[in-house]
Motif scaffolding. Sequence first.
Motif, short mmCIF file in Angstrom:
data_model
loop_
_atom_site.label_atom_id
_atom_site.label_comp_id
_atom_site.label_asym_id
_atom_site.label_seq_id
_atom_site.Cartn_x
_atom_site.Cartn_y
_atom_site.Cartn_z
N GLU A 1 -7.13 -25.78 40.68
CA GLU A 1 -5.94 -25.02 40.29
C GLU A 1 -4.71 -25.70 40.86
OE1 GLU A 1 -6.82 -20.37 39.47
OE2 GLU A 1 -6.67 -20.94 41.57
N VAL A 2 -3.62 -25.64 40.09
CA VAL A 2 -2.36 -26.26 40.48
C VAL A 2 -1.33 -25.16 40.66
CG1 VAL A 2 -0.50 -27.81 39.78
CG2 VAL A 2 -2.89 -28.40 39.26
N LEU A 3 -0.60 -25.20 41.76
CA LEU A 3 0.46 -24.25 42.06
C LEU A 3 1.76 -25.02 42.22
CD1 LEU A 3 1.38 -21.35 42.86
CD2 LEU A 3 0.80 -21.97 45.23
N THR A 4 2.76 -24.64 41.42
CA THR A 4 4.09 -25.25 41.52
C THR A 4 5.03 -24.22 42.11
OG1 THR A 4 3.65 -26.61 39.58
CG2 THR A 4 5.96 -26.37 40.24
N LEU A 5 5.71 -24.56 43.19
CA LEU A 5 6.66 -23.68 43.85
C LEU A 5 8.06 -24.23 43.63
CD1 LEU A 5 4.79 -23.44 47.26
CD2 LEU A 5 4.73 -21.75 45.43
N ILE A 6 8.90 -23.42 43.00
CA ILE A 6 10.30 -23.79 42.79
C ILE A 6 11.12 -22.71 43.46
CG2 ILE A 6 12.11 -24.27 41.10
CD1 ILE A 6 9.78 -24.82 39.09
N GLY A 7 11.82 -23.06 44.53
CA GLY A 7 12.47 -22.05 45.34
C GLY A 7 13.97 -21.98 45.19
N GLY B 1 -10.29 -24.82 53.07
CA GLY B 1 -10.35 -25.73 51.93
C GLY B 1 -9.51 -26.97 52.12
N ARG B 2 -9.21 -27.63 50.99
CA ARG B 2 -8.39 -28.85 51.00
C ARG B 2 -7.44 -28.82 49.81
NH1 ARG B 2 -10.63 -33.96 50.32
NH2 ARG B 2 -12.05 -33.05 48.82
N ILE B 3 -6.24 -29.35 50.00
CA ILE B 3 -5.27 -29.41 48.92
C ILE B 3 -4.61 -30.79 48.87
CG2 ILE B 3 -4.73 -26.93 49.01
CD1 ILE B 3 -2.00 -27.80 50.33
N TRP B 4 -4.08 -31.13 47.72
CA TRP B 4 -3.20 -32.27 47.53
C TRP B 4 -1.80 -31.70 47.35
CZ3 TRP B 4 -0.19 -32.78 43.15
CH2 TRP B 4 0.52 -33.97 43.02
N LEU B 5 -0.79 -32.33 47.91
CA LEU B 5 0.57 -31.80 47.87
C LEU B 5 1.56 -32.93 47.66
CD1 LEU B 5 2.15 -29.23 50.22
CD2 LEU B 5 3.25 -31.44 49.98
N THR B 6 2.56 -32.68 46.83
CA THR B 6 3.70 -33.57 46.70
C THR B 6 4.95 -32.71 46.72
OG1 THR B 6 4.64 -35.45 45.47
CG2 THR B 6 3.77 -33.61 44.16
N ARG B 7 6.04 -33.26 47.23
CA ARG B 7 7.27 -32.48 47.33
C ARG B 7 8.46 -33.31 46.89
NH1 ARG B 7 7.99 -32.42 53.91
NH2 ARG B 7 7.58 -34.63 54.13
N GLU B 8 9.45 -32.61 46.41
CA GLU B 8 10.69 -33.21 45.94
C GLU B 8 11.31 -34.07 47.04
OE1 GLU B 8 14.58 -31.36 43.86
OE2 GLU B 8 13.91 -30.36 45.68
N GLY B 9 11.75 -35.26 46.65
CA GLY B 9 12.46 -36.12 47.59
C GLY B 9 11.58 -36.91 48.53
N LEU C 1 1.10 -21.30 37.98
CA LEU C 1 -0.28 -21.54 38.38
C LEU C 1 -1.04 -21.97 37.15
CD1 LEU C 1 -2.53 -21.38 40.53
CD2 LEU C 1 -2.84 -18.99 39.85
N SER C 2 -1.69 -23.11 37.21
CA SER C 2 -2.49 -23.55 36.08
C SER C 2 -3.91 -23.80 36.54
CB SER C 2 -1.90 -24.80 35.44
OG SER C 2 -1.81 -25.84 36.37
N SER C 3 -4.84 -23.46 35.67
CA SER C 3 -6.26 -23.62 35.97
C SER C 3 -6.79 -24.86 35.28
CB SER C 3 -7.02 -22.39 35.46
OG SER C 3 -6.58 -21.23 36.09
N PRO C 4 -7.93 -25.34 35.74
CA PRO C 4 -8.54 -26.50 35.08
C PRO C 4 -8.80 -26.20 33.61
CG PRO C 4 -9.82 -25.82 37.01
CD PRO C 4 -8.71 -24.84 36.83
#
Length: 91
Positions: A9-15, A27-35, A85-88
């Motif tokens: 699952e992918v979670l995009t946070l726009i604040g 668990g484990r996650i992959w993360l990327t952030r603006e900038g 939130l998007s699922s596989p």
Amino acid sequence: MNYLLKNKEVLTLIGAARLESVWVQSGRIWLTREGDPRDYCLAAGSRLALDGARLVVLEALEDAALAVVVAGQEQHGGARLTLALSSPGGR
């Protein structure tokens, strides 16, 4: 704010508020952030400062529980975030 993500699952946070940190509780996650040109793989017990990013994308590499700390969350009873939130497979 706490989130439970299923594997892939992918979670995009726009604040509207600044994102301060993410803490992976399980668990484990992959993360990327603006900038930030780097990507991060975080395992249970890991915490990453988000340095006020307003856009963060996370993907669960396995089922995961995580907490996101947002600037002003305590004072305002919650911060304004747009979540996607998007699922596989688009489910």
